[in-house]
Write a protein that holds these residues in place. Structure first.
Motif, PDB file in Angstrom:
ATOM      1  N   ASP A 144       0.825  -1.219   0.000  1.00 23.66           N
ATOM      2  CA  ASP A 144       0.000   0.000   0.000  1.00 23.66           C
ATOM      3  C   ASP A 144       0.854   1.261   0.000  1.00 23.66           C
ATOM      4  OD1 ASP A 144      -2.495  -1.255  -0.076  1.00 23.66           O
ATOM      5  OD2 ASP A 144      -2.507  -1.542   2.103  1.00 23.66           O
ATOM      6  N   VAL A 145       2.078   1.151   0.534  1.00 27.49           N
ATOM      7  CA  VAL A 145       2.970   2.311   0.579  1.00 27.49           C
ATOM      8  C   VAL A 145       3.292   2.787  -0.837  1.00 27.49           C
ATOM      9  CG1 VAL A 145       5.249   3.133   1.299  1.00 27.49           C
ATOM     10  CG2 VAL A 145       3.926   1.635   2.820  1.00 27.49           C
ATOM     11  N   GLY A 146       3.529   1.852  -1.735  1.00 27.10           N
ATOM     12  CA  GLY A 146       3.803   2.203  -3.132  1.00 27.10           C
ATOM     13  C   GLY A 146       2.629   2.912  -3.784  1.00 27.10           C
ATOM     14  N   ARG A 147       1.425   2.445  -3.512  1.00 29.51           N
ATOM     15  CA  ARG A 147       0.222   3.101  -4.051  1.00 29.51           C
ATOM     16  C   ARG A 147       0.105   4.526  -3.521  1.00 29.51           C
ATOM     17  NH1 ARG A 147      -5.353  -0.095  -3.738  1.00 29.51           N
ATOM     18  NH2 ARG A 147      -5.966   1.673  -5.043  1.00 29.51           N
ATOM     19  N   LEU A 148       0.405   4.698  -2.245  1.00 31.40           N
ATOM     20  CA  LEU A 148       0.334   6.031  -1.634  1.00 31.40           C
ATOM     21  C   LEU A 148       1.360   6.976  -2.247  1.00 31.40           C
ATOM     22  CD1 LEU A 148      -0.177   4.824   2.028  1.00 31.40           C
ATOM     23  CD2 LEU A 148      -1.840   6.160   0.682  1.00 31.40           C
ATOM     24  N   ALA A 187      11.859   4.524   2.071  1.00 32.90           N
ATOM     25  CA  ALA A 187      12.395   4.345   0.720  1.00 32.90           C
ATOM     26  C   ALA A 187      11.587   5.161  -0.294  1.00 32.90           C
ATOM     27  CB  ALA A 187      12.384   2.867   0.338  1.00 32.90           C
ATOM     28  N   ALA A 188      10.298   5.371   0.012  1.00 27.61           N
ATOM     29  CA  ALA A 188       9.425   6.132  -0.878  1.00 27.61           C
ATOM     30  C   ALA A 188       9.496   7.637  -0.611  1.00 27.61           C
ATOM     31  CB  ALA A 188       7.976   5.657  -0.728  1.00 27.61           C
ATOM     32  N   GLY A 189      10.304   8.033   0.383  1.00 27.06           N
ATOM     33  CA  GLY A 189      10.474   9.460   0.675  1.00 27.06           C
ATOM     34  C   GLY A 189       9.336  10.077   1.464  1.00 27.06           C
TER      35      GLY A 189
END
Length: 201
Positions: free
Chosen positions: A68-72, A95-97
């Protein structure tokens, strides 16, 4: 002036997301999370990011899965809040900043979260930890650790939590619950900000 209040909009729906977020921001609350167990949460978050992403930190709560983190990240969210200390979620968030606030209840979880890269910790449920529990933890946590009390906190005990060392608060149903109008949320937000300022003073 920005307040360390995170508005928790559990149950919000996409058609009302933008207006509710606007009312909160106008009152001085510029950190907003939509729990992922709300209806169509990614749509609500994307809508709020589009409208207010430059003036507010908007993200998700109840994030339990690194996927879900990637989708966010892809919809422009900037904050990930969880009820637990999930190292995979924390690592994916960093990692996603994005900003990571995992839930902790014990010193062990708090240190694990911080070592994994969390930007701060969510004391949950705060009603069980209490200001005394935070005081004991604060004595050993790294200086400057951001601590947010969530669950059973409000105007009646803001001052007590601040005295114990809390950075801020996550506020849910006393700010928003399904069925409240934009005007009602605006009124509640203004009262919450006034109480926060008084407790801080």
């Amino acid at each position: 002036m920005s307040r360390d209040i995170i508005a928790i909009l559990r149950g919000i729906t996409p058609p009302e997301a933008r207006a509710i977020a606007g009312a909160l921001i106008a009152a001085g609350i510029d950190r907003i999370e939509v729990p992922l167990n709300s209806p169509q949460p990614f749509d609500s978050i994307a809508d709020m990011v589009e409208a207010f992403g430059d003036v507010a930190t908007i993200g998700a709560g109840t994030v339990l899965d690194p996927a879900d983190v990637g989708r966010l990240r892809d919809i422009g969210a900037r904050m990930v809040v969880s009820p637990d200390t999930n190292q995979r979620v924390i690592a994916a968030t960093k990692a996603a900043g994005m900003v990571s606030y995992p839930g902790v209840m014990t010193p062990t979880e708090a240190f694990l979260a911080l070592r994994t890269g969390a930007d701060g910790i969510k004391l949950f449920p705060a009603s069980l930890i209490g200001p005394e529990g935070l005081k004991a933890m604060a004595a050993v946590l790294p200086s400057g650790t951001k601590t947010y009390a969530v669950g059973g906190v409000g105007p009646e005990n803001f001052a007590e939590w601040f005295a114990a060392g809390a950075t801020g608060f996550g506020i849910g149903s006393s700010l928003y619950k399904p069925g409240l109008s934009v005007a009602e949320v605006a009124t509640r937000a203004a009262a919450m900000v006034a109480a926060y300022d008084k407790g801080r003073a």
